[in-house]
Design an enzyme around this catalytic site. Structure first.
Site, PDB file in Angstrom:
ATOM      1  N   THR A  74      32.852  47.266  49.471  1.00  0.00           N
ATOM      2  CA  THR A  74      31.478  47.424  48.969  1.00  0.00           C
ATOM      3  C   THR A  74      31.048  46.347  47.972  1.00  0.00           C
ATOM      4  OG1 THR A  74      32.265  48.838  47.184  1.00  0.00           O
ATOM      5  CG2 THR A  74      31.617  49.933  49.231  1.00  0.00           C
TER       6      THR A  74
ATOM      7  N   GLY B  76      32.259  42.260  45.893  1.00  0.00           N
ATOM      8  CA  GLY B  76      33.188  41.148  45.679  1.00  0.00           C
ATOM      9  C   GLY B  76      33.874  40.628  46.934  1.00  0.00           C
TER      10      GLY B  76
ATOM     11  N   ARG C  96      33.950  53.589  48.054  1.00  0.00           N
ATOM     12  CA  ARG C  96      33.260  54.817  47.634  1.00  0.00           C
ATOM     13  C   ARG C  96      31.750  54.673  47.737  1.00  0.00           C
ATOM     14  NH1 ARG C  96      36.278  54.900  42.028  1.00  0.00           N
ATOM     15  NH2 ARG C  96      35.675  52.736  42.361  1.00  0.00           N
TER      16      ARG C  96
ATOM     17  N   TYR D 207      47.318  46.358  33.978  1.00  0.00           N
ATOM     18  CA  TYR D 207      46.699  45.685  35.139  1.00  0.00           C
ATOM     19  C   TYR D 207      47.670  44.656  35.726  1.00  0.00           C
ATOM     20  CZ  TYR D 207      43.804  42.793  38.089  1.00  0.00           C
ATOM     21  OH  TYR D 207      43.329  42.093  39.176  1.00  0.00           O
TER      22      TYR D 207
ATOM     23  N   PRO E 299      44.748  35.514  43.240  1.00  0.00           N
ATOM     24  CA  PRO E 299      43.710  34.662  42.636  1.00  0.00           C
ATOM     25  C   PRO E 299      43.713  34.726  41.116  1.00  0.00           C
ATOM     26  CG  PRO E 299      42.788  36.304  44.184  1.00  0.00           C
ATOM     27  CD  PRO E 299      44.181  36.728  43.829  1.00  0.00           C
TER      28      PRO E 299
HETATM   29  P1  NDP Z   1      34.908  44.087  42.590  1.00  0.00           P
HETATM   30  O1  NDP Z   1      34.820  44.985  41.410  1.00  0.00           O
HETATM   31  O2  NDP Z   1      33.732  43.249  42.919  1.00  0.00           O
HETATM   32  O3  NDP Z   1      35.296  44.945  43.883  1.00  0.00           O
HETATM   33  C1  NDP Z   1      36.277  45.937  43.816  1.00  0.00           C
HETATM   34  C2  NDP Z   1      36.233  46.786  45.078  1.00  0.00           C
HETATM   35  O4  NDP Z   1      37.278  47.773  44.976  1.00  0.00           O
HETATM   36  C3  NDP Z   1      34.924  47.523  45.235  1.00  0.00           C
HETATM   37  O5  NDP Z   1      34.510  47.423  46.583  1.00  0.00           O
HETATM   38  C4  NDP Z   1      35.278  48.964  44.913  1.00  0.00           C
HETATM   39  O6  NDP Z   1      34.531  49.848  45.746  1.00  0.00           O
HETATM   40  C5  NDP Z   1      36.741  49.013  45.337  1.00  0.00           C
HETATM   41  N1  NDP Z   1      37.443  50.122  44.702  1.00  0.00           N
HETATM   42  C6  NDP Z   1      37.749  50.299  43.401  1.00  0.00           C
HETATM   43  N2  NDP Z   1      38.360  51.488  43.225  1.00  0.00           N
HETATM   44  C7  NDP Z   1      38.415  52.071  44.451  1.00  0.00           C
HETATM   45  C8  NDP Z   1      38.914  53.305  44.929  1.00  0.00           C
HETATM   46  N3  NDP Z   1      39.485  54.196  44.116  1.00  0.00           N
HETATM   47  N4  NDP Z   1      38.812  53.579  46.257  1.00  0.00           N
HETATM   48  C9  NDP Z   1      38.246  52.688  47.095  1.00  0.00           C
HETATM   49  N5  NDP Z   1      37.744  51.513  46.706  1.00  0.00           N
HETATM   50  C10 NDP Z   1      37.831  51.214  45.402  1.00  0.00           C
HETATM   51  O7  NDP Z   1      36.205  43.185  42.346  1.00  0.00           O
HETATM   52  P2  NDP Z   1      36.889  42.006  43.215  1.00  0.00           P
HETATM   53  O8  NDP Z   1      36.251  41.861  44.531  1.00  0.00           O
HETATM   54  O9  NDP Z   1      36.969  40.845  42.330  1.00  0.00           O
HETATM   55  O10 NDP Z   1      38.354  42.596  43.351  1.00  0.00           O
HETATM   56  C11 NDP Z   1      38.991  42.850  44.573  1.00  0.00           C
HETATM   57  C12 NDP Z   1      40.494  42.834  44.368  1.00  0.00           C
HETATM   58  O11 NDP Z   1      40.891  41.553  43.937  1.00  0.00           O
HETATM   59  C13 NDP Z   1      41.008  43.801  43.292  1.00  0.00           C
HETATM   60  O12 NDP Z   1      42.227  44.339  43.756  1.00  0.00           O
HETATM   61  C14 NDP Z   1      41.222  42.908  42.078  1.00  0.00           C
HETATM   62  O13 NDP Z   1      42.204  43.419  41.226  1.00  0.00           O
HETATM   63  C15 NDP Z   1      41.678  41.646  42.758  1.00  0.00           C
HETATM   64  N6  NDP Z   1      41.507  40.407  41.985  1.00  0.00           N
HETATM   65  C16 NDP Z   1      40.299  40.056  41.448  1.00  0.00           C
HETATM   66  C17 NDP Z   1      40.178  38.884  40.723  1.00  0.00           C
HETATM   67  C18 NDP Z   1      38.912  38.459  40.063  1.00  0.00           C
HETATM   68  O14 NDP Z   1      38.962  37.623  39.141  1.00  0.00           O
HETATM   69  N7  NDP Z   1      37.758  38.947  40.487  1.00  0.00           N
HETATM   70  C19 NDP Z   1      41.310  37.960  40.582  1.00  0.00           C
HETATM   71  C20 NDP Z   1      42.534  38.450  41.163  1.00  0.00           C
HETATM   72  C21 NDP Z   1      42.602  39.600  41.854  1.00  0.00           C
HETATM   73  P3  NDP Z   1      33.856  51.222  45.281  1.00  0.00           P
HETATM   74  O15 NDP Z   1      33.690  51.168  43.797  1.00  0.00           O
HETATM   75  O16 NDP Z   1      32.580  51.268  46.055  1.00  0.00           O
HETATM   76  O17 NDP Z   1      34.832  52.268  45.733  1.00  0.00           O
HETATM   77  C1  8X3 Z   2      42.048  39.075  37.821  1.00  0.00           C
HETATM   78  C2  8X3 Z   2      42.394  37.742  37.256  1.00  0.00           C
HETATM   79  O1  8X3 Z   2      43.010  36.549  35.125  1.00  0.00           O
HETATM   80  O2  8X3 Z   2      41.137  38.094  35.053  1.00  0.00           O
HETATM   81  O3  8X3 Z   2      43.114  39.597  38.500  1.00  0.00           O
HETATM   82  O4  8X3 Z   2      43.387  38.944  35.199  1.00  0.00           O
HETATM   83  S1  8X3 Z   2      42.496  37.856  35.597  1.00  0.00           S
END
Ligand code: NDP
Ligand code: 8X3
Length: 247
Positions: free
Chosen positions: A9, A11, A32, A147, A177
């Site tokens: 949904t 990112g 969700r 985290y 990432p």
């Molecule tokens: P966003 O917050 O933009 O997206 C997170 C997604 O996870 C949303 O679609 C949300 O959907 C979903 N989500 C969260 N909790 C739940 C749940 N309980 N059940 C189902 N879906 C869930 O973040 P990103 O796109 O940046 O993050 C995606 C992944 O990448 C994560 O695992 C994050 O830890 C990881 N990551 C991100 C980085 C960054 O700097 N952005 C760097 C490294 C890793 P909804 O709330 O609709 O359920």
């Molecule tokens: C997300 C990257 O550096 O913000 O996983 O923790 S950082």
């Protein structure tokens, strides 16, 4: 290919859904807030299957996967992307509930999906599991406590899965990432957009499309090629020195 994406949904998940649908794949998008995916499901009524799902709920994950329409049942690629960070408080000040939510989502959510999809992949001797780790799973930073630990779990889980799956054609990849501008920091700072924006101020972070492009490359390697781990970060991000406390 049939690609199952958790956290579709926002990112990375949203960008991947868009990219893979555009490239002609079938996509199962789970999350969700599925109202955010209405546009894509109108644009791709045949190729996009939406599931309203909280990955922490193991019974619902099981039912959702069992109930997939026939057309979407033989998942080729599972992308365990749903995840979050909550807060940057030092461990001694952190909220236990936040820790539990991160563990439940970033660890148990991943396990719930893998446990339900892997046996079928093994039966078909075909499949690819992509997990979303983070540089935070390798490099410690203040406030990253639980985290980062959940992402270290995901890193080791990915390598251990690969060990167990030797002798099958199933591939496993961990994507790690660094800073990427999505809703990640808004969630981390509980909707404080100003604070979230300040994380990326004056530098060029990665974009969700950068991650989608990377994963697209990973899944399109020939079947005999397994990308174990990819660590990527913005050019304008790097490692810090060790910290020293002095009196
Ligand atoms: P966003 O917050 O933009 O997206 C997170 C997604 O996870 C949303 O679609 C949300 O959907 C979903 N989500 C969260 N909790 C739940 C749940 N309980 N059940 C189902 N879906 C869930 O973040 P990103 O796109 O940046 O993050 C995606 C992944 O990448 C994560 O695992 C994050 O830890 C990881 N990551 C991100 C980085 C960054 O700097 N952005 C760097 C490294 C890793 P909804 O709330 O609709 O359920
Ligand atoms: C997300 C990257 O550096 O913000 O996983 O923790 S950082």
């Amino acid at each position: 290919m049939i690609i199952f994406i958790t956290g579709a949904t926002s990112g990375f998940g949203l960008s991947m859904s868009r990219r893979f649908l555009k490239n002609g794949h079938l996509v199962v998008g789970a999350g969700r807030r599925i109202d955010r995916l209405q546009e894509l499901s109108i644009e791709y009524p045949e190729n996009f299957h939406l599931i309203e799902l909280d990955v922490r709920d193991k019974n619902k994950v099981q039912v959702a996967i069992q109930d997939l329409p026939e057309k979407f049942k033989s998942i080729d690629v599972l992308i365990n992307n749903a995840g979050l960070a909550l807060g940057v408080d030092a461990a001694q000040n952190a909220n236990l509930n936040d820790w539990e939510v991160m563990v439940d989502t970033n660890i148990n959510g991943v396990l719930n999906c893998i446990h339900n999809l892997l046996p079928e992949m093994v039966k078909r001797n075909h499949g690819h599991i992509i997990n979303l780790g983070s540089v935070a799973g390798e490099f410690p930073y203040p406030g990253g406590n639980v985290y980062g630990a959940t992402k270290a779990f995901v890193h080791q889980l990915s390598l251990n899965l690969k060990a167990d799956l030797l002798g099958t054609n199933i591939r496993v990849t961990n994507i790690e990432p660094g800073m990427c501008q999505t809703e990640f920091s808004e969630v981390r700072f509980r909707g404080d957009k100003k604070k979230a924006d300040s994380v990326y101020k004056g530098m060029q972070a990665l974009s969700a499309d950068d991650i989608a492009e990377t994963i697209d490359w990973v899944i399109s390697r020939p079947v005999h090629v397994n990308i174990n781990v990819i660590s990527l970060m913005p050019t304008q991000q790097a490692f810090g020195p060790f910290a020293t406390f002095r009196k």
